[in-house]
Structures are given as C-alpha cells and as structure tokens.
Design an enzyme around this catalytic site. Structure first.
Site, PDB file in Angstrom:
ATOM      1  N   ASP A 104       3.219  61.449  11.162  1.00 53.32           N
ATOM      2  CA  ASP A 104       3.778  61.544  12.503  1.00 53.32           C
ATOM      3  C   ASP A 104       5.293  61.340  12.461  1.00 53.32           C
ATOM      4  O   ASP A 104       6.070  62.162  12.917  1.00 53.32           O
ATOM      5  CB  ASP A 104       3.119  60.526  13.454  1.00 53.32           C
ATOM      6  CG  ASP A 104       3.060  59.105  12.859  1.00 53.32           C
ATOM      7  OD1 ASP A 104       3.477  58.900  11.703  1.00 53.32           O
ATOM      8  OD2 ASP A 104       2.584  58.201  13.575  1.00 53.32           O
ATOM      9  N   ASP A 107      10.320  56.482   9.273  1.00 53.88           N
ATOM     10  CA  ASP A 107      11.448  55.642   9.676  1.00 53.88           C
ATOM     11  C   ASP A 107      12.165  55.175   8.408  1.00 53.88           C
ATOM     12  O   ASP A 107      13.109  55.805   7.946  1.00 53.88           O
ATOM     13  CB  ASP A 107      10.910  54.478  10.514  1.00 53.88           C
ATOM     14  CG  ASP A 107      12.001  53.556  11.019  1.00 53.88           C
ATOM     15  OD1 ASP A 107      13.171  53.815  10.715  1.00 53.88           O
ATOM     16  OD2 ASP A 107      11.686  52.578  11.719  1.00 53.88           O
ATOM     17  N   LYS A 135      13.517  59.763  11.150  1.00 57.85           N
ATOM     18  CA  LYS A 135      14.660  58.971  11.623  1.00 57.85           C
ATOM     19  C   LYS A 135      15.780  58.959  10.582  1.00 57.85           C
ATOM     20  O   LYS A 135      15.543  59.254   9.408  1.00 57.85           O
ATOM     21  CB  LYS A 135      14.198  57.556  11.942  1.00 57.85           C
ATOM     22  CG  LYS A 135      13.345  57.486  13.203  1.00 57.85           C
ATOM     23  CD  LYS A 135      13.101  56.056  13.591  1.00 57.85           C
ATOM     24  CE  LYS A 135      12.296  55.970  14.865  1.00 57.85           C
ATOM     25  NZ  LYS A 135      12.022  54.573  15.227  1.00 57.85           N
ATOM     26  N   PHE A 156      13.112  53.925  19.312  1.00 60.05           N
ATOM     27  CA  PHE A 156      11.648  53.844  19.293  1.00 60.05           C
ATOM     28  C   PHE A 156      11.079  54.899  20.237  1.00 60.05           C
ATOM     29  O   PHE A 156      11.337  54.871  21.439  1.00 60.05           O
ATOM     30  CB  PHE A 156      11.172  52.449  19.686  1.00 60.05           C
ATOM     31  CG  PHE A 156       9.714  52.255  19.399  1.00 60.05           C
ATOM     32  CD1 PHE A 156       9.277  51.964  18.111  1.00 60.05           C
ATOM     33  CD2 PHE A 156       8.772  52.383  20.407  1.00 60.05           C
ATOM     34  CE1 PHE A 156       7.927  51.801  17.832  1.00 60.05           C
ATOM     35  CE2 PHE A 156       7.420  52.220  20.139  1.00 60.05           C
ATOM     36  CZ  PHE A 156       6.993  51.930  18.854  1.00 60.05           C
ATOM     37  N   ASP A 163       2.443  55.755  19.324  1.00 62.85           N
ATOM     38  CA  ASP A 163       2.049  54.790  20.350  1.00 62.85           C
ATOM     39  C   ASP A 163       3.023  53.638  20.484  1.00 62.85           C
ATOM     40  O   ASP A 163       3.862  53.399  19.626  1.00 62.85           O
ATOM     41  CB  ASP A 163       0.687  54.183  20.003  1.00 62.85           C
ATOM     42  CG  ASP A 163       0.779  53.152  18.872  1.00 62.85           C
ATOM     43  OD1 ASP A 163       1.388  53.471  17.845  1.00 62.85           O
ATOM     44  OD2 ASP A 163       0.263  52.025  19.045  1.00 62.85           O
TER      45      ASP A 163
HETATM   46  P1  5GP Z   1       8.233  53.477   7.902  1.00 65.58           P
HETATM   47  O1  5GP Z   1       7.365  52.880   6.841  1.00 65.58           O
HETATM   48  O2  5GP Z   1       8.698  54.880   7.562  1.00 65.58           O
HETATM   49  O3  5GP Z   1       9.363  52.593   8.272  1.00 65.58           O
HETATM   50  O4  5GP Z   1       7.347  53.536   9.221  1.00 65.58           O
HETATM   51  C1  5GP Z   1       6.444  54.568   9.441  1.00 65.58           C
HETATM   52  C2  5GP Z   1       5.443  54.220  10.501  1.00 65.58           C
HETATM   53  O5  5GP Z   1       6.002  53.334  11.478  1.00 65.58           O
HETATM   54  C3  5GP Z   1       4.982  55.453  11.266  1.00 65.58           C
HETATM   55  O6  5GP Z   1       3.879  56.060  10.676  1.00 65.58           O
HETATM   56  C4  5GP Z   1       4.688  54.882  12.653  1.00 65.58           C
HETATM   57  O7  5GP Z   1       3.378  54.380  12.681  1.00 65.58           O
HETATM   58  C5  5GP Z   1       5.662  53.732  12.792  1.00 65.58           C
HETATM   59  N1  5GP Z   1       6.904  54.109  13.510  1.00 65.58           N
HETATM   60  C6  5GP Z   1       8.149  54.243  13.006  1.00 65.58           C
HETATM   61  N2  5GP Z   1       9.030  54.587  13.947  1.00 65.58           N
HETATM   62  C7  5GP Z   1       8.321  54.685  15.087  1.00 65.58           C
HETATM   63  C8  5GP Z   1       8.684  55.028  16.446  1.00 65.58           C
HETATM   64  O8  5GP Z   1       9.832  55.325  16.815  1.00 65.58           O
HETATM   65  N3  5GP Z   1       7.671  55.035  17.343  1.00 65.58           N
HETATM   66  C9  5GP Z   1       6.390  54.723  17.023  1.00 65.58           C
HETATM   67  N4  5GP Z   1       5.491  54.763  18.000  1.00 65.58           N
HETATM   68  N5  5GP Z   1       6.020  54.393  15.760  1.00 65.58           N
HETATM   69  C10 5GP Z   1       6.975  54.376  14.813  1.00 65.58           C
END
Ligand code: 5GP
Length: 183
Positions: A104, A107, A135, A156, A163
């Site tokens: 999805d 980040d 991001k 966010f 969600d």
């Molecule tokens: P990462 O490990 O890349 O930092 O985080 C990835 C996960 O964090 C995504 O699969 C999602 O579940 C959550 N996440 C990161 N940014 C967002 C955001 O802006 N909104 C939401 N709802 N979930 C996020």
C-alpha cells in the site's frame, strides 16, 4: 465511502478515486509487458494492500496468482514502531516463481526490507516491488521499487486501504488525516 462523507476528518484530498484508478491501470499495463510469459505471483501485504491488489490484479491482462502476507508495522498509532513480525505467512511455495510484492505505502522501507530479505531466502525466480504510495524517506533510502503509483509528501494519509486505527480503509480517495483526529 467518499470524502464528502468525512470531509471534516481530512485536511485535503491528495488523489481522487478516478486518479487512483487511472494510475493503477497504467501500472498494470507496464506489469503486463514486463511479465508476459512469466509465472507471476502477486504477494499482497495485509491489510493495507487489499484495495491495490483488487484493482491491480483485475486490470492485468496476463494470468497471475495471488497470495498474502501479514506483518506487524504501525499498530494503532501514526509512527513506525520499528518492530516487524510475520503474522501470516504465504501458502505458496515461491521457489522458482516470479514474485511481485504489492504494498500500500512505503514510508521508511523498514517493513519492506525485512519482507524482501525473508522472501529472497526462499529462492524465487525474481522478486520486485510495487507500491501504491511512497513517502520521501523511502525515495531517499533508494529502496528498490519497480512500480510506484504516487510519490507523496511526508504526511499521514488514509483511504484506498490505508487506515487510522482500523478506520478509513474503505475511503475511495486518498487524503491527509487532520491532526484533531489523532491528537
Ligand atoms: P515503513 O516500514 O515503510 O516505515 O512503514 C510501512 C507501513 O506503515 C505501511 O505498510 C503502512 O501500514 C504504514 N504506514 C506508513 N505510512 C502510512 C500513512 O501515511 N498512512 C497509513 N495509514 N499507514 C502508513
């Protein structure tokens, strides 16, 4: 649910339902070309990638199989915990299979890095990543993503499977959540 029903909860809409659909169709056309004559397995990362998987897979003109993994990431807050755990593993043996991980949002890329190294150890024929949203930090970290729907600001966002505390996944557009909702 569309943004008019919850407009007070969003500071702004980043992408409309139509813009998201158009981009998914364009990415599906690229994947059609790249995976013609391959044994493609889409691996969706639960729960956020449900909408992306549903739209992307149906926009493909080639055959594909689908499987799912669930890993822990954000819990119920808006900050990455740094803890990655496999909550649900694949049902498919991916040895010799062309795997496309469907995400999805990326980040920090922490969740994905863990997932990819785990899947690589199972000897797939190939492994690539598709994400609906990315991001800036992931772009800076040069996380190797083959297909990106949209690069977005470091805010966010909710909707299209994303969600906040279990809500907003069924929002058809994608928007920035207003701070009053989570502060
Ligand atoms: P990462 O490990 O890349 O930092 O985080 C990835 C996960 O964090 C995504 O699969 C999602 O579940 C959550 N996440 C990161 N940014 C967002 C955001 O802006 N909104 C939401 N709802 N979930 C996020």
């Amino acid at each position: 649910m569309d943004d008019t029903q919850i407009s007070g909860d969003l500071t702004h809409v980043l992408f409309t339902k139509e813009e998201v659909a158009e981009r998914m169709t364009a990415l599906a056309a690229e994947i059609d070309r790249d995976y013609a004559d391959k044994d493609l397995l889409l691996v969706g990362v639960l729960n956020g990638a449900v909408m992306v998987m549903a739209d992307l897979s149906r926009a493909l003109k080639i055959h594909c199989r689908m499987d799912w993994m669930a890993v822990s990431s954000y819990g119920s807050g808006t900050q990455s915990s740094g803890v990655v755990r496999i909550l649900k593993d694949l049902s498919t043996d991916i040895t010799g299979v062309d795997v496309l991980v469907v995400e999805d949002i990326i980040d920090t890329g922490l969740t994905l890095s863990y997932l990819i190294s785990n899947l690589r150890s199972r000897s797939p024929a190939s492994i690539k990543i598709m994400t609906a949203f990315r991001k800036p930090e992931a772009a800076r970290n040069a996380v190797d993503v083959a297909y990106v729907g949209f690069d977005i600001p470091n805010e966010f966002v909710v909707g299209y499977g994303l969600d906040y505390d279990g809500h907003y996944r069924n929002l058809t557009s994608v928007g920035t959540l207003a701070k009053h909702v989570y502060s």
